[in-house]
Write a protein that holds these residues in place. Structure first.
Motif, PDB file in Angstrom:
ATOM      1  N   ASP A 165       0.837  -1.191   0.000  1.00 15.57           N
ATOM      2  CA  ASP A 165       0.000   0.000   0.000  1.00 15.57           C
ATOM      3  C   ASP A 165       0.876   1.246   0.000  1.00 15.57           C
ATOM      4  O   ASP A 165       2.082   1.176   0.232  1.00 15.57           O
ATOM      5  CB  ASP A 165      -0.922   0.016   1.230  1.00 15.57           C
TER       6      ASP A 165
ATOM      7  N   LYS B 223       0.599   5.243   1.571  1.00 15.81           N
ATOM      8  CA  LYS B 223      -0.191   6.075   2.476  1.00 15.81           C
ATOM      9  C   LYS B 223       0.250   7.531   2.384  1.00 15.81           C
ATOM     10  O   LYS B 223       1.431   7.835   2.245  1.00 15.81           O
ATOM     11  CB  LYS B 223      -0.070   5.570   3.901  1.00 15.81           C
TER      12      LYS B 223
ATOM     13  N   LEU C 231      -3.927  10.771   6.044  1.00 17.50           N
ATOM     14  CA  LEU C 231      -4.951  11.400   5.215  1.00 17.50           C
ATOM     15  C   LEU C 231      -5.712  10.331   4.431  1.00 17.50           C
ATOM     16  O   LEU C 231      -6.933  10.319   4.410  1.00 17.50           O
ATOM     17  CB  LEU C 231      -4.320  12.406   4.253  1.00 17.50           C
ATOM     18  N   CYS C 232      -4.965   9.416   3.786  1.00 13.33           N
ATOM     19  CA  CYS C 232      -5.611   8.344   3.029  1.00 13.33           C
ATOM     20  C   CYS C 232      -4.620   7.258   2.651  1.00 13.33           C
ATOM     21  O   CYS C 232      -3.414   7.441   2.722  1.00 13.33           O
ATOM     22  CB  CYS C 232      -6.285   8.889   1.768  1.00 13.33           C
ATOM     23  N   SER C 233      -5.180   6.144   2.245  1.00 11.54           N
ATOM     24  CA  SER C 233      -4.445   5.035   1.648  1.00 11.54           C
ATOM     25  C   SER C 233      -4.793   5.074   0.167  1.00 11.54           C
ATOM     26  O   SER C 233      -5.974   5.162  -0.180  1.00 11.54           O
ATOM     27  CB  SER C 233      -4.917   3.720   2.283  1.00 11.54           C
TER      28      SER C 233
ATOM     29  N   SER D   5      -7.162   2.239  -0.900  1.00 13.26           N
ATOM     30  CA  SER D   5      -8.562   2.457  -0.526  1.00 13.26           C
ATOM     31  C   SER D   5      -9.197   3.580  -1.337  1.00 13.26           C
ATOM     32  O   SER D   5     -10.302   3.435  -1.852  1.00 13.26           O
ATOM     33  CB  SER D   5      -8.676   2.798   0.957  1.00 13.26           C
ATOM     34  N   LYS D   6      -8.500   4.700  -1.464  1.00 10.48           N
ATOM     35  CA  LYS D   6      -9.060   5.867  -2.155  1.00 10.48           C
ATOM     36  C   LYS D   6      -9.353   5.586  -3.619  1.00 10.48           C
ATOM     37  O   LYS D   6     -10.383   6.001  -4.148  1.00 10.48           O
ATOM     38  CB  LYS D   6      -8.107   7.066  -2.038  1.00 10.48           C
ATOM     39  N   TYR D   7      -8.433   4.863  -4.284  1.00  9.08           N
ATOM     40  CA  TYR D   7      -8.566   4.646  -5.725  1.00  9.08           C
ATOM     41  C   TYR D   7      -9.005   3.231  -6.095  1.00  9.08           C
ATOM     42  O   TYR D   7      -9.198   2.938  -7.272  1.00  9.08           O
ATOM     43  CB  TYR D   7      -7.236   4.955  -6.422  1.00  9.08           C
TER      44      TYR D   7
ATOM     45  N   GLU E 263      -5.147  14.079  -7.707  1.00  9.82           N
ATOM     46  CA  GLU E 263      -5.982  14.355  -6.537  1.00  9.82           C
ATOM     47  C   GLU E 263      -7.438  13.979  -6.815  1.00  9.82           C
ATOM     48  O   GLU E 263      -8.125  13.443  -5.960  1.00  9.82           O
ATOM     49  CB  GLU E 263      -5.880  15.831  -6.145  1.00  9.82           C
TER      50      GLU E 263
END
Length: 114
Positions: A23, A25, A34-36, A39-41, A74
């Motif tokens: 992953d 991060k 803020l995010c992984s 997960s985000k994409y 983004e």
């Protein structure tokens, strides 16, 4: 973090870190997650290695297992920038003139992409 490997600052003052577990991060300047990117994409990494951030703030990730470099804007979907010509991409850097430098550890060289 699980097996942190490569790190790069982001324009907002935070940083991005690739992990051996597969992953990447993104952390804020306060060091809070803020995010992984997985997960985000909804992106499946093989073995993320080098990371860097371009002049637009997009995150680039080299994947050793998939022999690719992906750009994570983004907003919007990930884009595969390099899908051929890499044996084992590792460290990366983005120049202010738009060039991408990728260290290929199998071929013992640095490859430059525009």
């Amino acid at each position: 973090l699980q097996g942190p490997r490569y790190i790069s600052p982001v324009p907002s003052g935070g940083f991005v870190v690739s992990e051996e577990c597969g992953d990447v991060k993104v952390f804020m300047s306060s060091h809070k997650l803020l995010c992984s990117l997985s997960s985000k994409y909804g992106h499946q990494f093989g073995n993320p290695a080098g990371v860097c951030v371009d002049r637009d703030g997009s995150i680039l990730v080299a994947d050793e297992q998939h022999h690719t470099v992906h750009l994570f804007p983004e907003h919007g979907a990930p884009i595969c920038l390099v899908s051929t010509g890499l044996q084992r991409p590792a460290g990366m850097a983005c120049s202010s003139s738009g060039h991408l430098f990728v260290a290929d550890t199998v071929e013992n060289c640095v490859k430059v992409f525009k």
